[in-house]
Write a protein that holds these residues in place. Structure first.
Motif, PDB file in Angstrom:
ATOM      1  N   THR A 166      -5.698   4.011   5.248  1.00 22.52           N
ATOM      2  CA  THR A 166      -6.019   4.698   4.006  1.00 22.52           C
ATOM      3  C   THR A 166      -4.803   4.745   3.085  1.00 22.52           C
ATOM      4  O   THR A 166      -3.728   5.203   3.491  1.00 22.52           O
ATOM      5  CB  THR A 166      -6.512   6.122   4.291  1.00 22.52           C
ATOM      6  OG1 THR A 166      -7.754   6.057   5.015  1.00 22.52           O
ATOM      7  CG2 THR A 166      -6.717   6.908   2.999  1.00 22.52           C
ATOM      8  N   ALA A 167      -4.977   4.248   1.856  1.00 25.95           N
ATOM      9  CA  ALA A 167      -3.869   4.177   0.898  1.00 25.95           C
ATOM     10  C   ALA A 167      -4.389   3.577  -0.406  1.00 25.95           C
ATOM     11  O   ALA A 167      -5.524   3.079  -0.466  1.00 25.95           O
ATOM     12  CB  ALA A 167      -2.735   3.309   1.436  1.00 25.95           C
ATOM     13  N   VAL A 168      -3.556   3.632  -1.418  1.00 26.09           N
ATOM     14  CA  VAL A 168      -3.782   2.834  -2.612  1.00 26.09           C
ATOM     15  C   VAL A 168      -3.135   1.475  -2.366  1.00 26.09           C
ATOM     16  O   VAL A 168      -1.966   1.396  -1.978  1.00 26.09           O
ATOM     17  CB  VAL A 168      -3.189   3.491  -3.870  1.00 26.09           C
ATOM     18  CG1 VAL A 168      -3.390   2.595  -5.087  1.00 26.09           C
ATOM     19  CG2 VAL A 168      -3.818   4.860  -4.098  1.00 26.09           C
ATOM     20  N   TYR A 169      -3.910   0.426  -2.585  1.00 27.28           N
ATOM     21  CA  TYR A 169      -3.430  -0.930  -2.349  1.00 27.28           C
ATOM     22  C   TYR A 169      -3.096  -1.590  -3.681  1.00 27.28           C
ATOM     23  O   TYR A 169      -3.896  -1.547  -4.624  1.00 27.28           O
ATOM     24  CB  TYR A 169      -4.489  -1.742  -1.598  1.00 27.28           C
ATOM     25  CG  TYR A 169      -4.535  -1.410  -0.129  1.00 27.28           C
ATOM     26  CD1 TYR A 169      -5.008  -0.170   0.311  1.00 27.28           C
ATOM     27  CD2 TYR A 169      -4.078  -2.308   0.827  1.00 27.28           C
ATOM     28  CE1 TYR A 169      -5.029   0.147   1.658  1.00 27.28           C
ATOM     29  CE2 TYR A 169      -4.101  -1.999   2.181  1.00 27.28           C
ATOM     30  CZ  TYR A 169      -4.571  -0.771   2.579  1.00 27.28           C
ATOM     31  OH  TYR A 169      -4.576  -0.458   3.919  1.00 27.28           O
ATOM     32  N   ARG A 197       0.844  -1.189   0.000  1.00 25.08           N
ATOM     33  CA  ARG A 197       0.000   0.000   0.000  1.00 25.08           C
ATOM     34  C   ARG A 197       0.880   1.241   0.000  1.00 25.08           C
ATOM     35  O   ARG A 197       2.034   1.212   0.456  1.00 25.08           O
ATOM     36  CB  ARG A 197      -0.948   0.012   1.199  1.00 25.08           C
ATOM     37  CG  ARG A 197      -0.266   0.115   2.544  1.00 25.08           C
ATOM     38  CD  ARG A 197      -1.292  -0.065   3.662  1.00 25.08           C
ATOM     39  NE  ARG A 197      -0.693   0.060   4.984  1.00 25.08           N
ATOM     40  CZ  ARG A 197      -1.341  -0.179   6.109  1.00 25.08           C
ATOM     41  NH1 ARG A 197      -2.619  -0.575   6.079  1.00 25.08           N
ATOM     42  NH2 ARG A 197      -0.740  -0.043   7.277  1.00 25.08           N
ATOM     43  N   GLN A 198       0.311   2.315  -0.520  1.00 24.32           N
ATOM     44  CA  GLN A 198       1.043   3.577  -0.570  1.00 24.32           C
ATOM     45  C   GLN A 198       0.094   4.715  -0.270  1.00 24.32           C
ATOM     46  O   GLN A 198      -0.878   4.943  -0.990  1.00 24.32           O
ATOM     47  CB  GLN A 198       1.688   3.772  -1.943  1.00 24.32           C
ATOM     48  CG  GLN A 198       2.630   4.948  -2.008  1.00 24.32           C
ATOM     49  CD  GLN A 198       3.524   4.908  -3.232  1.00 24.32           C
ATOM     50  OE1 GLN A 198       3.234   4.219  -4.217  1.00 24.32           O
ATOM     51  NE2 GLN A 198       4.630   5.632  -3.189  1.00 24.32           N
ATOM     52  N   ALA A 199       0.385   5.413   0.807  1.00 28.66           N
ATOM     53  CA  ALA A 199      -0.378   6.589   1.192  1.00 28.66           C
ATOM     54  C   ALA A 199       0.271   7.823   0.581  1.00 28.66           C
ATOM     55  O   ALA A 199       1.469   7.802   0.262  1.00 28.66           O
ATOM     56  CB  ALA A 199      -0.426   6.702   2.711  1.00 28.66           C
ATOM     57  N   PRO A 200      -0.479   8.902   0.416  1.00 25.46           N
ATOM     58  CA  PRO A 200       0.086  10.116  -0.178  1.00 25.46           C
ATOM     59  C   PRO A 200       1.318  10.589   0.580  1.00 25.46           C
ATOM     60  O   PRO A 200       1.307  10.696   1.816  1.00 25.46           O
ATOM     61  CB  PRO A 200      -1.056  11.127  -0.061  1.00 25.46           C
ATOM     62  CG  PRO A 200      -2.281  10.300  -0.047  1.00 25.46           C
ATOM     63  CD  PRO A 200      -1.920   9.047   0.699  1.00 25.46           C
ATOM     64  N   GLY A 201       2.389  10.853  -0.161  1.00 22.72           N
ATOM     65  CA  GLY A 201       3.615  11.361   0.434  1.00 22.72           C
ATOM     66  C   GLY A 201       4.460  10.330   1.147  1.00 22.72           C
ATOM     67  O   GLY A 201       5.474  10.671   1.759  1.00 22.72           O
ATOM     68  N   LYS A 202       4.051   9.067   1.074  1.00 21.01           N
ATOM     69  CA  LYS A 202       4.798   8.012   1.755  1.00 21.01           C
ATOM     70  C   LYS A 202       5.297   6.978   0.755  1.00 21.01           C
ATOM     71  O   LYS A 202       4.809   6.887  -0.375  1.00 21.01           O
ATOM     72  CB  LYS A 202       3.917   7.346   2.818  1.00 21.01           C
ATOM     73  CG  LYS A 202       3.529   8.262   3.958  1.00 21.01           C
ATOM     74  CD  LYS A 202       2.846   7.494   5.064  1.00 21.01           C
ATOM     75  CE  LYS A 202       2.553   8.383   6.254  1.00 21.01           C
ATOM     76  NZ  LYS A 202       1.906   7.614   7.368  1.00 21.01           N
TER      77      LYS A 202
END
Length: 126
Positions: free
Chosen positions: A91-94, A38-43
């Motif tokens: 919350t993130a794009v998985y 997963r990737q959260a905004p700015g991470k």
């Protein structure tokens, strides 16, 4: 053409559940390691869970252990991620990914994976 297609994301309240699916096609992944990241905004993209398609061995990130469950359906060529007790920090794009065994790169590292899906957004409201 190899494809990994994720689905099942959405908006859910904290404490709720979602089940993500990753349908694979274009080749046999029977001896691959299938991972969810997963990737959260700015991470940076971070490891969530993995399953070895043939043997079924499983591993989870500490942050999701006890709440998320990874599984596979050989007949449907699909990998699932059942997510329970969701938190806003989930919350993130998985992303679903497939990697060949034998690499020296650890499988909690995105660089170990050869194929990636397009991602599905999961948003958990507080």
């Amino acid at each position: 053409q190899v494809q990994l297609v994720e689905s099942g994301g959405g908006l859910v309240q904290a404490g709720g559940s979602l089940r993500l699916s990753c349908v694979t096609s274009g080749r046999t992944f029977s001896n691959y390691i299938m991972g969810w990241f997963r990737q959260a905004p700015g991470k940076e993209r971070e490891f969530v869970a993995l399953i070895i398609w043939s043997g079924g061995s499983i591993a989870y990130a500490d942050s999701v252990k006890g709440r998320f469950t990874i599984s596979r359906d050989n007949a449907q060529n699909t990998v699932y991620l059942q997510m329970n007790s969701l938190k806003p920090e989930d919350t993130a794009v998985y992303y679903c990914a497939a990697g060949r065994p034998g690499t020296s790169v650890p499988f909690n590292d995105p660089n170990a994976y050869d194929y990636w899906g397009q991602g599905t957004q999961v948003t958990v409201s507080s």
